[in-house]
Each structure stands twice: as structure tokens, then as C-alpha cells.
Design an enzyme around this catalytic site. Sequence first.
Site, PDB file in Angstrom:
ATOM      1  N   ILE A  23      42.979  50.428  43.102  1.00  9.18           N
ATOM      2  CA  ILE A  23      42.725  51.359  42.002  1.00  9.18           C
ATOM      3  C   ILE A  23      44.044  51.766  41.336  1.00  9.18           C
ATOM      4  O   ILE A  23      44.126  51.874  40.112  1.00  9.18           O
ATOM      5  CB  ILE A  23      41.983  52.615  42.524  1.00  9.18           C
ATOM      6  N   ASP A  71      55.177  52.119  45.236  1.00  2.04           N
ATOM      7  CA  ASP A  71      54.424  51.605  46.381  1.00  2.04           C
ATOM      8  C   ASP A  71      55.404  51.124  47.443  1.00  2.04           C
ATOM      9  O   ASP A  71      56.608  50.998  47.192  1.00  2.04           O
ATOM     10  CB  ASP A  71      53.481  50.461  45.968  1.00  2.04           C
ATOM     11  N   CYS A  79      58.717  52.921  47.261  1.00  4.05           N
ATOM     12  CA  CYS A  79      58.723  54.296  47.768  1.00  4.05           C
ATOM     13  C   CYS A  79      57.674  54.443  48.855  1.00  4.05           C
ATOM     14  O   CYS A  79      56.541  53.991  48.707  1.00  4.05           O
ATOM     15  CB  CYS A  79      58.411  55.266  46.619  1.00  4.05           C
ATOM     16  N   ASP A  80      58.088  55.082  49.950  1.00  2.00           N
ATOM     17  CA  ASP A  80      57.148  55.437  51.016  1.00  2.00           C
ATOM     18  C   ASP A  80      56.853  56.925  50.868  1.00  2.00           C
ATOM     19  O   ASP A  80      57.733  57.768  51.098  1.00  2.00           O
ATOM     20  CB  ASP A  80      57.786  55.144  52.378  1.00  2.00           C
ATOM     21  N   TYR A  98      39.876  60.503  57.938  1.00  7.44           N
ATOM     22  CA  TYR A  98      39.917  60.293  56.482  1.00  7.44           C
ATOM     23  C   TYR A  98      39.300  61.480  55.751  1.00  7.44           C
ATOM     24  O   TYR A  98      39.905  62.046  54.827  1.00  7.44           O
ATOM     25  CB  TYR A  98      39.174  59.006  56.134  1.00  7.44           C
TER      26      TYR A  98
HETATM   27  P1  NAD Z   1      44.138  50.283  48.494  1.00  6.74           P
HETATM   28  O1  NAD Z   1      44.319  50.206  49.972  1.00  6.74           O
HETATM   29  O2  NAD Z   1      43.645  49.062  47.776  1.00  6.74           O
HETATM   30  O3  NAD Z   1      45.502  50.731  47.792  1.00  6.74           O
HETATM   31  C1  NAD Z   1      46.257  51.813  48.317  1.00  6.74           C
HETATM   32  C2  NAD Z   1      47.716  51.611  47.950  1.00  6.74           C
HETATM   33  O4  NAD Z   1      48.451  52.700  48.533  1.00  6.74           O
HETATM   34  C3  NAD Z   1      48.285  50.297  48.527  1.00  6.74           C
HETATM   35  O5  NAD Z   1      48.952  49.568  47.521  1.00  6.74           O
HETATM   36  C4  NAD Z   1      49.240  50.792  49.599  1.00  6.74           C
HETATM   37  O6  NAD Z   1      50.385  49.956  49.795  1.00  6.74           O
HETATM   38  C5  NAD Z   1      49.653  52.166  49.062  1.00  6.74           C
HETATM   39  N1  NAD Z   1      50.204  52.997  50.134  1.00  6.74           N
HETATM   40  C6  NAD Z   1      49.705  53.186  51.383  1.00  6.74           C
HETATM   41  N2  NAD Z   1      50.552  53.923  52.116  1.00  6.74           N
HETATM   42  C7  NAD Z   1      51.605  54.201  51.308  1.00  6.74           C
HETATM   43  C8  NAD Z   1      52.829  54.907  51.489  1.00  6.74           C
HETATM   44  N3  NAD Z   1      53.127  55.464  52.683  1.00  6.74           N
HETATM   45  N4  NAD Z   1      53.683  55.000  50.456  1.00  6.74           N
HETATM   46  C9  NAD Z   1      53.396  54.426  49.258  1.00  6.74           C
HETATM   47  N5  NAD Z   1      52.273  53.730  49.023  1.00  6.74           N
HETATM   48  C10 NAD Z   1      51.391  53.615  50.049  1.00  6.74           C
HETATM   49  O7  NAD Z   1      43.184  51.538  48.234  1.00  6.74           O
HETATM   50  P2  NAD Z   1      42.241  51.921  46.993  1.00  6.74           P
HETATM   51  O8  NAD Z   1      40.839  51.575  47.371  1.00  6.74           O
HETATM   52  O9  NAD Z   1      42.816  51.409  45.728  1.00  6.74           O
HETATM   53  O10 NAD Z   1      42.333  53.527  47.039  1.00  6.74           O
HETATM   54  C11 NAD Z   1      43.248  54.263  46.244  1.00  6.74           C
HETATM   55  C12 NAD Z   1      43.005  55.759  46.476  1.00  6.74           C
HETATM   56  O11 NAD Z   1      41.679  56.102  46.119  1.00  6.74           O
HETATM   57  C13 NAD Z   1      43.194  56.183  47.929  1.00  6.74           C
HETATM   58  O12 NAD Z   1      43.778  57.461  47.986  1.00  6.74           O
HETATM   59  C14 NAD Z   1      41.774  56.245  48.449  1.00  6.74           C
HETATM   60  O13 NAD Z   1      41.628  57.105  49.559  1.00  6.74           O
HETATM   61  C15 NAD Z   1      41.038  56.751  47.222  1.00  6.74           C
HETATM   62  N6  NAD Z   1      39.616  56.418  47.240  1.00  6.74           N
HETATM   63  C16 NAD Z   1      39.211  55.135  47.206  1.00  6.74           C
HETATM   64  C17 NAD Z   1      37.842  54.844  47.240  1.00  6.74           C
HETATM   65  C18 NAD Z   1      37.333  53.430  47.173  1.00  6.74           C
HETATM   66  O14 NAD Z   1      36.111  53.236  47.191  1.00  6.74           O
HETATM   67  N7  NAD Z   1      38.172  52.404  47.080  1.00  6.74           N
HETATM   68  C19 NAD Z   1      36.923  55.889  47.322  1.00  6.74           C
HETATM   69  C20 NAD Z   1      37.371  57.208  47.373  1.00  6.74           C
HETATM   70  C21 NAD Z   1      38.732  57.458  47.324  1.00  6.74           C
END
Ligand code: NAD
Length: 254
Positions: free
Chosen positions: A19, A38, A57-58, A150
Site C-alpha cells: 500500500i 523503507d 530508514c528503520d 497486531y
Molecule cells: P506490506 O508488508 O506489503 O508493506 C509494509 C512495508 O513496511 C514494507 O515495505 C516493509 O519493508 C515496511 N516496514 C516494515 N518494518 C519497517 C521498519 N522497521 N522500518 C521501515 N519500514 C518498515 O504491508 P501492507 O499490506 O502494504 O500494509 C501497509 C500498512 O497498512 C501497515 O501498517 C498495515 O498494518 C496496514 N493495513 C494493511 C491492511 C491490508 O489489508 N493489507 C489492512 C489494514 C491495515
Amino acid sequence: MELDLRDRVVVVTGAGRGIGATIAERFAAEGAWVAALDLAFPAEPDAAAERLTRFVCDVTDPDSVQAAVDAVVGRFGTVDVLVNNAGINVEGLVTDLTWDRWRAAFDVNVGGTFLMSRAVAPVMQHAGRGRILNAASFAAIVPSVGSAAYAASKAAVVQLTRVLASELGPWGITVNAYAPGMVPTAMNGFAEMEPAAQDRLLDTLSLRRWETPDDVANVLIFLASDASAYVTGTLVDVSGGKLATQIPARAYGR
Ligand code: NAD
């Protein structure tokens, strides 16, 4: 209504994939200068490369966060919008969950949101304006079995959002959380599930289709714009009706 984001500086965490990658591209397409943060990025260049700059960035590391924010401000002069999208999904029954996994969920989802907001807030206070948008989840309101770490971490993001909104309100900075529903990404593997399992999940949605990253980005573009100036401290539900009724599948004759 014109949602004019031209030349706004937008920081998106977790923008390497999923996303977050779409959010970053969509803000760039609106004419914003986007800093994509990221842990790592795919090798291929971004489609919106001219307006999109990558910063490693972490978000769980205070030094890494401060260095990234300093680099963004050094490059673009300010930060107008911060999207705290970075997050991880940790699953497991409470009886099985390790302390390390529990802590990982809170470190990234809550700690990352705290550290990024703490680093960016003084920049926005200096500018006298700003938008902070925090990725929560429907799980912050209605959790499921196995989602203790979570769901609790996302509920904490909602409460952190409310406190930030009140602390930063005097500078004209608004802070909101948003709750996506079910967006198939590498985080959840929804798209790879058996058809029957996909149906069971889709049956929980009033709109009965998977959410797209653009569904999320559309709302964030509004929340980042001047048009949302009087919206702060709230959780915006972008879940396709996940939280609306108990058995929405009845409307589909299922
Ligand atoms: P994803 O796992 O595809 O992407 C998450 C990104 O966050 C990755 O690129 C990862 O490298 C990065 N990340 C993780 N730890 C990190 C850190 N310590 N420092 C920097 N970057 C870091 O996840 P997504 O599905 O795209 O979800 C994005 C957000 O939306 C999240 O917060 C998730 O909880 C929230 N969300 C997603 C959904 C869904 O259905 N996909 C639903 C509700 C909420």
C-alpha cells in the site's frame, strides 16, 4: 473541489512495496515531492522517479528516523505531510505468542509511528501547518482470533493519534488515523488463498470485493489536503463496510 497538493513535501514510511508504494506514487502524481522511506527497496526504478526520492530508514531506530527526517528536510526544506504507513502483521494465539513477536508488533506499528511523529512534529510546528496520517486497521476496532499483538498495537496507534491531535492542534497540524480493510498484499497473502477461504473473507464486507491500495490512497489524498482542515483526532474507516453490519453476505443472497 481541487485537492491541490502541488509541491507539498510528503513523507511515506514503508513505501518500498504494498500500500505504501502506491500511496507514494499517488502523491507524486498529485505533484507533491515525495520522500519514500523503507528498510529496503526493489531494484527497479520508481515510475514517478522525478518527484519521488528513496531514503533507507528503520522506523524502530531513533537514530535512523532522525537521520532520515534530517535528510528529507535538508533536501526539500520542510515536511508538510507524514504518512505513517510502515507496519508488520504478527499472528499467533496469546498462548503461543513469543515476547519477541509481541514486541516486534509494538516496535514497528506503535514505536515507529511515535518516533516518526516525534521527529517530524518540530518541523511542522515551525511551519505552522501539517498533516500526520497513521495506518491503523479495522482490527483496532474488531480484532480476530490470533491477532492480539497486531490488533492491540493498532488500537494503540488510534489512541496515540488522538493525543497527537490535541498536542499539535495549536500549530494547525491535524493528525488522523485510517483503517483499511482487506488489501491483498505480501503482508497477508489474501490473493493466494483457496477460493473458498477468499469467499469467507469477502463475505464479511458490505462492498464484497478486495480493497485496492488506490482505495486507501484516495482517502489519504483528501486527508492530506486543505479540504480536510477541520478533521482531526479521528479514525477514518476505509474498510468497505467491514465494520458496518454483522452478516453483510445476506445482501448478496449468501
Ligand atoms: P506490506 O508488508 O506489503 O508493506 C509494509 C512495508 O513496511 C514494507 O515495505 C516493509 O519493508 C515496511 N516496514 C516494515 N518494518 C519497517 C521498519 N522497521 N522500518 C521501515 N519500514 C518498515 O504491508 P501492507 O499490506 O502494504 O500494509 C501497509 C500498512 O497498512 C501497515 O501498517 C498495515 O498494518 C496496514 N493495513 C494493511 C491492511 C491490508 O489489508 N493489507 C489492512 C489494514 C491495515
